[in-house]
Design an enzyme around this catalytic site. Structure first.
Site, PDB file in Angstrom:
ATOM      1  N   LYS A  24      12.240  -8.342   0.964  1.00  0.00           N
ATOM      2  CA  LYS A  24      11.100  -8.868   0.281  1.00  0.00           C
ATOM      3  C   LYS A  24       9.916  -7.609   0.122  1.00  0.00           C
ATOM      4  CE  LYS A  24       7.427 -11.732  -0.125  1.00  0.00           C
ATOM      5  NZ  LYS A  24       6.651 -10.873  -1.158  1.00  0.00           N
ATOM      6  N   CYS A  76      -3.276   1.569   6.654  1.00  0.00           N
ATOM      7  CA  CYS A  76      -3.208   0.778   7.751  1.00  0.00           C
ATOM      8  C   CYS A  76      -3.995   1.704   8.886  1.00  0.00           C
ATOM      9  CB  CYS A  76      -1.933   0.264   8.260  1.00  0.00           C
ATOM     10  SG  CYS A  76      -0.691   1.622   8.418  1.00  0.00           S
ATOM     11  N   ASN A 111       0.839  -1.160   0.018  1.00  0.00           N
ATOM     12  CA  ASN A 111       0.070  -0.072   0.090  1.00  0.00           C
ATOM     13  C   ASN A 111       0.760   1.193   0.094  1.00  0.00           C
ATOM     14  OD1 ASN A 111       0.608  -0.688   2.555  1.00  0.00           O
ATOM     15  ND2 ASN A 111      -0.837   0.535   3.336  1.00  0.00           N
ATOM     16  N   GLU A 114     -10.866  -5.310   9.206  1.00  0.00           N
ATOM     17  CA  GLU A 114     -10.164  -4.336   8.569  1.00  0.00           C
ATOM     18  C   GLU A 114     -10.690  -4.516   7.324  1.00  0.00           C
ATOM     19  OE1 GLU A 114      -5.919  -4.615   7.932  1.00  0.00           O
ATOM     20  OE2 GLU A 114      -5.784  -2.637   8.363  1.00  0.00           O
ATOM     21  N   GLU A 116       4.375  -4.305  12.464  1.00  0.00           N
ATOM     22  CA  GLU A 116       3.263  -3.185  12.097  1.00  0.00           C
ATOM     23  C   GLU A 116       2.138  -3.822  11.267  1.00  0.00           C
ATOM     24  OE1 GLU A 116       3.602  -0.026  13.149  1.00  0.00           O
ATOM     25  OE2 GLU A 116       5.733  -0.224  13.644  1.00  0.00           O
TER      26      GLU A 116
HETATM   27  P1  NAD Z   1      -0.074  -9.186   3.790  1.00  0.00           P
HETATM   28  O1  NAD Z   1       0.130  -9.654   5.285  1.00  0.00           O
HETATM   29  O2  NAD Z   1      -0.874 -10.132   2.857  1.00  0.00           O
HETATM   30  O3  NAD Z   1       1.345  -9.071   3.169  1.00  0.00           O
HETATM   31  C1  NAD Z   1       2.513  -8.479   3.518  1.00  0.00           C
HETATM   32  C2  NAD Z   1       3.710  -8.861   3.091  1.00  0.00           C
HETATM   33  O4  NAD Z   1       4.229 -10.147   3.658  1.00  0.00           O
HETATM   34  C3  NAD Z   1       4.176  -9.349   1.472  1.00  0.00           C
HETATM   35  O5  NAD Z   1       5.246  -8.889   1.214  1.00  0.00           O
HETATM   36  C4  NAD Z   1       3.597 -10.709   1.549  1.00  0.00           C
HETATM   37  O6  NAD Z   1       4.375 -11.051   0.463  1.00  0.00           O
HETATM   38  C5  NAD Z   1       4.482 -11.239   2.864  1.00  0.00           C
HETATM   39  N1  NAD Z   1       3.920 -12.520   3.356  1.00  0.00           N
HETATM   40  C6  NAD Z   1       2.915 -13.107   2.841  1.00  0.00           C
HETATM   41  N2  NAD Z   1       2.709 -14.363   3.551  1.00  0.00           N
HETATM   42  C7  NAD Z   1       4.008 -14.330   4.163  1.00  0.00           C
HETATM   43  C8  NAD Z   1       4.491 -15.373   5.043  1.00  0.00           C
HETATM   44  N3  NAD Z   1       4.047 -16.759   5.357  1.00  0.00           N
HETATM   45  N4  NAD Z   1       5.758 -15.200   5.629  1.00  0.00           N
HETATM   46  C9  NAD Z   1       6.502 -13.959   5.467  1.00  0.00           C
HETATM   47  N5  NAD Z   1       5.904 -12.961   4.521  1.00  0.00           N
HETATM   48  C10 NAD Z   1       4.589 -13.098   3.988  1.00  0.00           C
HETATM   49  O7  NAD Z   1      -0.706  -7.580   3.584  1.00  0.00           O
HETATM   50  P2  NAD Z   1      -0.544  -6.789   2.462  1.00  0.00           P
HETATM   51  O8  NAD Z   1      -1.981  -7.203   1.800  1.00  0.00           O
HETATM   52  O9  NAD Z   1       0.261  -6.752   1.461  1.00  0.00           O
HETATM   53  O10 NAD Z   1      -0.828  -5.248   3.091  1.00  0.00           O
HETATM   54  C11 NAD Z   1      -2.090  -4.909   3.665  1.00  0.00           C
HETATM   55  C12 NAD Z   1      -1.969  -4.952   5.093  1.00  0.00           C
HETATM   56  O11 NAD Z   1      -0.748  -4.364   5.804  1.00  0.00           O
HETATM   57  C13 NAD Z   1      -3.172  -4.606   5.914  1.00  0.00           C
HETATM   58  O12 NAD Z   1      -3.713  -5.212   6.987  1.00  0.00           O
HETATM   59  C14 NAD Z   1      -2.367  -3.150   6.533  1.00  0.00           C
HETATM   60  O13 NAD Z   1      -3.371  -2.656   7.575  1.00  0.00           O
HETATM   61  C15 NAD Z   1      -1.192  -3.722   6.892  1.00  0.00           C
HETATM   62  N6  NAD Z   1      -0.258  -2.353   7.200  1.00  0.00           N
HETATM   63  C16 NAD Z   1       0.226  -1.971   8.348  1.00  0.00           C
HETATM   64  C17 NAD Z   1       0.885  -0.984   8.428  1.00  0.00           C
HETATM   65  C18 NAD Z   1       1.536  -0.438   9.808  1.00  0.00           C
HETATM   66  O14 NAD Z   1       2.332   0.359   9.864  1.00  0.00           O
HETATM   67  N7  NAD Z   1       0.796  -0.938  10.966  1.00  0.00           N
HETATM   68  C19 NAD Z   1       1.305  -0.156   7.238  1.00  0.00           C
HETATM   69  C20 NAD Z   1       0.761  -0.511   6.171  1.00  0.00           C
HETATM   70  C21 NAD Z   1      -0.025  -1.649   5.860  1.00  0.00           C
END
Ligand code: NAD
Length: 499
Positions: A185, A294, A162, A392, A260
């Site tokens: 990654k 987020c 995002n 969410e 996060e």
């Molecule tokens: P996601 O959890 O699907 O993926 C995040 C990352 O993790 C990606 O690079 C993905 O390929 C990787 N990933 C997926 N499975 C994994 C595993 N088993 N082991 C290690 N890595 C793995 O999240 P998303 O859909 O890409 O992003 C949206 C989410 O991120 C929302 O829930 C949002 O709230 C959160 N977010 C949080 C913050 C914060 O600072 N708190 C900021 C931005 C987004």
């Protein structure tokens, strides 16, 4: 998943980066396509990495950690970080263009984020020069005791789609400032800017192997990073479900973790709020980035006396939002990042309707557009236990609830498992501080929303995460504290007594 396809020859090839070299996936040579959310067309071809690539990247990062980067002082690292900031600004058009194409973020918002990226490197340059250990006074006259901040080691940085480059900078800048090396990654939906940062870092003087990018999918590349014994710390931003899996995997090697995660942040509008400012803040909180942030202020808690007026104003503003191409400077809301997210947001809307919330506006797909667009959507008559008030959505969907008293507002605001952010709208200074203290959220904004600084800690309570990014505090997450005891009297102690 994609409507059309470009000819292979028209796709941009983006190799991954390991040990300073642009490489394909080592074992398979497989690739996947990154898709432009506004056109639903693949535009880039990216290596589909796996464990072998992670192994190579971690080995390179370990070699750089004990090699050239360990010979660079904090002052030297600061010079490199300041140069990175300059180069990021030099390349802002290129980086913002890549970000908009890969993620669907508005070009002008992407440009603003790139300026933040530069700010982050500037700020952490300062910390590279100034973070010190301490001399510790103790009860021992003949001992000199001091602490040192030692780089935690190789950092695995896993980021979502995002705000890809900014959230990466939140990790790379402090990690480099602390003397760590990195294996990144990026999200498989938005790999482009993490890769584009590589040549910038190299030009600024980051040695080969200190910054590596392994592209691919979470269960292969992400999982391999979190489980790798050569990774000392995982800095993860993403969903709560993935964050929990990351934490479980990392603990098997006692790898340090910061998480996060997601949120369901509340905006509390009291009867003494400036209505115009609150209206603007609520619109900003939920609709910027098409709700894919987020800290989206996805729950509006409004005093009953202001409810009808505020909701009417929100509906008028939501209906007037200009939806369209991220690169059109008139656009205010772009597409969602991909088809999966599009379907998920529409399903959240359907569930909210089934559970009895009133659809006050939006809820559908805007006509005449090809990308993954959803209308700005507002639900009223939301019950606090409905899914739309608890889960969410990560899309442009606002859930509105009424309250009568300050206590009720606080209770509603704290009534989710998350705790990332909150906004308070009130011109009563006593109330503003009182409510800020009572809210369980990592960031509370008063009469504003979505203000950031590299100096201000950011992170979540509860299911919104573990640890903080940014500010002086984050430097602890990228270092180990070493305590050194030096005997200064030259005396021999009783070997059988602790004193
Ligand atoms: P996601 O959890 O699907 O993926 C995040 C990352 O993790 C990606 O690079 C993905 O390929 C990787 N990933 C997926 N499975 C994994 C595993 N088993 N082991 C290690 N890595 C793995 O999240 P998303 O859909 O890409 O992003 C949206 C989410 O991120 C929302 O829930 C949002 O709230 C959160 N977010 C949080 C913050 C914060 O600072 N708190 C900021 C931005 C987004």
């Amino acid at each position: 998943m994609t409507a059309n396809k470009l000819a292979d020859s028209q796709l941009v090839t983006l190799p991954m980066l390991i040990d300073g070299k642009a490489v394909p996936a080592a074992d398979s040579g497989r690739t996947f396509d990154s898709v432009d959310p506004a056109s639903q067309m693949p535009w880039a071809r990216v290596p589909d990495g796996d464990v072998a690539d992670v192994d190579a990247a971690v080995a390179a990062a370990r070699a750089a950690l004990t090699g050239p980067w360990s010979q660079t002082t904090g002052f030297g690292r600061a010079r490199v970080l300041r140069r990175i900031a300059e180069l990021v600004m030099r390349d802002i058009d290129h980086l913002a263009g890549l970000e908009a194409r890969d993620s669907g973020r508005l070009l002008r918002d992407a440009e603003a984020q790139i300026t933040f990226v530069a700010d982050w490197f500037q700020y952490f340059a300062g910390l590279a020069e100034t973070v010190t250990g301490q001399t510790i006074p103790t009860d021992h006259l003949d001992m000199l005791v001091y602490t040192e901040a030692v780089p935690v080691g190789v950092v695995g940085a896993i980021v979502p789609w995002n705000a890809p480059l900014l959230l990466l900078a939140w990790k790379v800048a402090p990690a480099l400032a602390a003397g760590c090396t990195i294996v990144v990654k990026p999200s498989d939906y938005t790999p482009a800017t993490a890769l584009a940062l590589g040549p910038i870092l190299a030009e600024a003087g980051v040695p080969d192997g200190a910054y590596n990018v392994v592209t691919g999918f979470g269960p292969a590349v992400g999982q391999a990073i979190t489980a790798h014994p050569g990774v000392n710390k995982v800095a993860f931003t993403g969903s709560t479900a993935t964050g929990i899996a990351v934490g479980k995997s990392a603990v098997t090697n006692l790898t340090r973790v910061t998480l996060e995660l997601g949120g369901k942040s509340a905006q509390l509008v009291f009867e003494d709020a400036d209505p115009e400012a609150a209206l603007n803040g609520v619109i900003n909180g939920i609709f910027i980035g098409t709700g894919q942030t987020c800290i989206a202020g996805s729950r509006l808690l409004v005093h009953e006396s202001l409810h009808d007026e505020l909701v009417a104003g929100l509906i008028a503003r939501a209906k007037a939002i200009r939806i369209g191409s991220p690169t059109d400077t008139n656009t205010q809301m772009g597409p969602l990042v991909n088809g999966i997210q599009h379907a998920a947001v529409l399903e959240h809307i359907a569930v909210a309707r089934r559970q009895g919330a009133t659809l006050a506006c939006g809820g559908g797909i805007p006509e005449g557009l090809t990308g993954w667009y959803v209308e700005p959507t507002i639900f009223t008559d939301v019950h606090p236990e409905m899914d739309i008030a608890q889960k969410e959505v990560f899309g442009p969907v606002l859930a509105v609830m009424k309250f009568r008293t300050e206590e009720e507002a606080i209770e509603l605001a704290n009534n989710t498992k998350f705790g990332l952010a909150a906004g308070i709208w009130s011109q009563n200074v006593h109330r503003a501080h009182r409510v800020a203290r009572a809210l369980r959220a990592g960031t509370v904004w008063v009469n504003t929303y979505r203000a950031y600084s590299p100096a201000a800690p950011f992170g979540g309570f509860g299911h919104s995460g573990i640890g903080r990014e940014n500010g002086l505090e984050v430097m602890r997450a990228y270092s180990e504290t070493k305590t050194v005891w030096v005997e200064t009297a030259g005396a021999t102690r009783d070997p059988f007594s602790i004193r």
